[in-house]
Design a protein around this motif. Structure first.
Motif, PDB file in Angstrom:
ATOM      1  N   ILE A 112       0.651  -1.094   0.074  1.00  0.00           N
ATOM      2  CA  ILE A 112      -0.004   0.064   0.074  1.00  0.00           C
ATOM      3  C   ILE A 112       0.769   1.180  -0.010  1.00  0.00           C
ATOM      4  N   MET A 113       1.944   1.019   0.873  1.00  0.00           N
ATOM      5  CA  MET A 113       2.539   2.365   1.159  1.00  0.00           C
ATOM      6  C   MET A 113       3.546   2.741  -0.016  1.00  0.00           C
ATOM      7  N   MET A 114       4.000   1.613  -0.728  1.00  0.00           N
ATOM      8  CA  MET A 114       4.752   1.982  -1.894  1.00  0.00           C
ATOM      9  C   MET A 114       4.060   2.399  -3.182  1.00  0.00           C
ATOM     10  N   GLU A 115       2.854   2.044  -3.344  1.00  0.00           N
ATOM     11  CA  GLU A 115       1.881   2.349  -4.402  1.00  0.00           C
ATOM     12  C   GLU A 115       1.544   3.858  -3.996  1.00  0.00           C
ATOM     13  N   LEU A 116       1.192   4.351  -2.631  1.00  0.00           N
ATOM     14  CA  LEU A 116       1.053   5.575  -2.578  1.00  0.00           C
ATOM     15  C   LEU A 116       2.273   6.569  -2.713  1.00  0.00           C
ATOM     16  N   ALA A 117       3.369   6.037  -2.207  1.00  0.00           N
ATOM     17  CA  ALA A 117       4.543   6.776  -2.452  1.00  0.00           C
ATOM     18  C   ALA A 117       4.881   6.957  -3.763  1.00  0.00           C
ATOM     19  N   SER A 118       4.651   5.867  -4.811  1.00  0.00           N
ATOM     20  CA  SER A 118       4.787   6.110  -6.153  1.00  0.00           C
ATOM     21  C   SER A 118       3.966   7.300  -6.881  1.00  0.00           C
ATOM     22  N   ASN A 119       3.059   7.394  -6.245  1.00  0.00           N
ATOM     23  CA  ASN A 119       2.202   8.690  -6.675  1.00  0.00           C
ATOM     24  C   ASN A 119       1.990   9.773  -6.069  1.00  0.00           C
TER      25      ASN A 119
ATOM     26  N   LEU B 114      -8.048   2.459  -2.814  1.00  0.00           N
ATOM     27  CA  LEU B 114      -7.584   1.024  -2.295  1.00  0.00           C
ATOM     28  C   LEU B 114      -8.165   0.015  -3.526  1.00  0.00           C
ATOM     29  N   LYS B 115      -9.140   0.336  -4.077  1.00  0.00           N
ATOM     30  CA  LYS B 115      -9.603  -0.515  -4.972  1.00  0.00           C
ATOM     31  C   LYS B 115      -8.678  -0.673  -6.206  1.00  0.00           C
ATOM     32  N   SER B 116      -8.166   0.347  -6.562  1.00  0.00           N
ATOM     33  CA  SER B 116      -6.922   0.215  -7.609  1.00  0.00           C
ATOM     34  C   SER B 116      -5.998  -0.413  -7.296  1.00  0.00           C
ATOM     35  N   ILE B 117      -5.409  -0.187  -5.855  1.00  0.00           N
ATOM     36  CA  ILE B 117      -4.361  -0.846  -5.411  1.00  0.00           C
ATOM     37  C   ILE B 117      -4.425  -2.474  -5.279  1.00  0.00           C
ATOM     38  N   ALA B 118      -5.730  -2.659  -4.750  1.00  0.00           N
ATOM     39  CA  ALA B 118      -6.256  -4.103  -4.508  1.00  0.00           C
ATOM     40  C   ALA B 118      -6.292  -4.722  -6.199  1.00  0.00           C
ATOM     41  N   GLU B 119      -6.785  -4.201  -6.820  1.00  0.00           N
ATOM     42  CA  GLU B 119      -6.927  -4.762  -8.325  1.00  0.00           C
ATOM     43  C   GLU B 119      -5.486  -4.804  -8.888  1.00  0.00           C
ATOM     44  N   LYS B 120      -4.724  -3.870  -8.739  1.00  0.00           N
ATOM     45  CA  LYS B 120      -3.383  -4.130  -9.527  1.00  0.00           C
ATOM     46  C   LYS B 120      -2.584  -5.301  -8.822  1.00  0.00           C
ATOM     47  N   HIS B 121      -2.663  -5.292  -7.620  1.00  0.00           N
ATOM     48  CA  HIS B 121      -1.773  -6.622  -6.640  1.00  0.00           C
ATOM     49  C   HIS B 121      -2.709  -7.829  -6.531  1.00  0.00           C
TER      50      HIS B 121
ATOM     51  N   TYR C 222      -9.304  -6.356   3.011  1.00  0.00           N
ATOM     52  CA  TYR C 222      -8.103  -6.438   3.969  1.00  0.00           C
ATOM     53  C   TYR C 222      -7.511  -5.180   3.944  1.00  0.00           C
ATOM     54  N   LEU C 223      -7.117  -4.630   2.777  1.00  0.00           N
ATOM     55  CA  LEU C 223      -6.515  -3.361   2.665  1.00  0.00           C
ATOM     56  C   LEU C 223      -6.920  -2.273   3.405  1.00  0.00           C
ATOM     57  N   GLU C 224      -8.502  -2.303   3.600  1.00  0.00           N
ATOM     58  CA  GLU C 224      -9.116  -1.186   4.410  1.00  0.00           C
ATOM     59  C   GLU C 224      -8.467  -1.401   5.857  1.00  0.00           C
ATOM     60  N   GLN C 225      -8.694  -2.657   6.281  1.00  0.00           N
ATOM     61  CA  GLN C 225      -8.173  -2.859   7.731  1.00  0.00           C
ATOM     62  C   GLN C 225      -6.867  -2.308   7.732  1.00  0.00           C
TER      63      GLN C 225
ATOM     64  N   GLY D  25     -11.584  10.961  -4.220  1.00  0.00           N
ATOM     65  CA  GLY D  25     -10.855  10.519  -3.047  1.00  0.00           C
ATOM     66  C   GLY D  25      -9.853   9.332  -3.007  1.00  0.00           C
ATOM     67  N   GLY D  26      -9.311   9.234  -1.848  1.00  0.00           N
ATOM     68  CA  GLY D  26      -8.581   7.925  -1.575  1.00  0.00           C
ATOM     69  C   GLY D  26      -7.510   8.246  -0.420  1.00  0.00           C
ATOM     70  N   TYR D  27      -6.255   7.850  -0.774  1.00  0.00           N
ATOM     71  CA  TYR D  27      -5.296   7.853   0.107  1.00  0.00           C
ATOM     72  C   TYR D  27      -3.878   8.391  -0.342  1.00  0.00           C
TER      73      TYR D  27
END
Length: 140
Positions: free
Chosen positions: A13-20, A28-35, A41-44, A63-65
């Motif tokens: 999660i953090m690497m995806e956010l950091a990359s952008n 989180l949906k886009s991160i979940a789909e990509k990986h 689970y990512l929401e938790q 929105g998002g994170y």
């Protein structure tokens, strides 16, 4: 010490956010789909990251994170400690033998040194250089 899926997926999660970083929030949906991970689970996992101040949430249709700090200022150790707790191979209160206690302390400190000296920016760089590193891998 074994890092669970909480720590591994939290770093994802953090690497995806950091990359952008600086480009706006990511869902989180886009991160979940990509990986190919569970969005639920990512929401938790993102909740404690948000509560610790590593992540900001943005509400709304787009929105998002996003990371709350630049990727150079967030370490793998920050993320692992939030999601996994203290870094320790054993409970030191249970170890009576000073020689073994010193061994466990050295192992803990070595792991912490690597985690605390590896930033999200480093991980992104390693990820981007992945193909180059694989070309130098020798298999026996």
């Amino acid at each position: 010490m074994k890092i669970s899926t909480k720590g591994r997926y939290g770093l994802t999660i953090m690497m995806e956010l950091a990359s952008n970083y600086g480009e706006g929030p990511i869902s989180l949906k886009s991160i979940a789909e990509k990986h190919r991970l569970s969005e639920h689970y990512l929401e938790q996992l993102v909740a404690p990251l948000r509560n610790s101040g590593l992540v900001k949430s943005i509400r709304g249709a787009y929105g998002g994170y996003q990371c709350s700090k630049p990727p150079e200022e967030i370490t793998a150790g920050d993320v692992i400690r939030v999601l996994e707790g203290p870094i320790s191979p054993v409970d030191f209160t249970e170890e009576d033998d000073p020689a073994k206690r010193d061994l466990w302390i050295n192992i803990r400190d070595s792991i912490a040194k690597v985690l605390d000296s590896t930033t999200l920016a480093n991980l992104i760089h390693y990820q981007d250089q992945g193909d180059e590193h694989e070309s130098n891998m020798f298999y026996i």
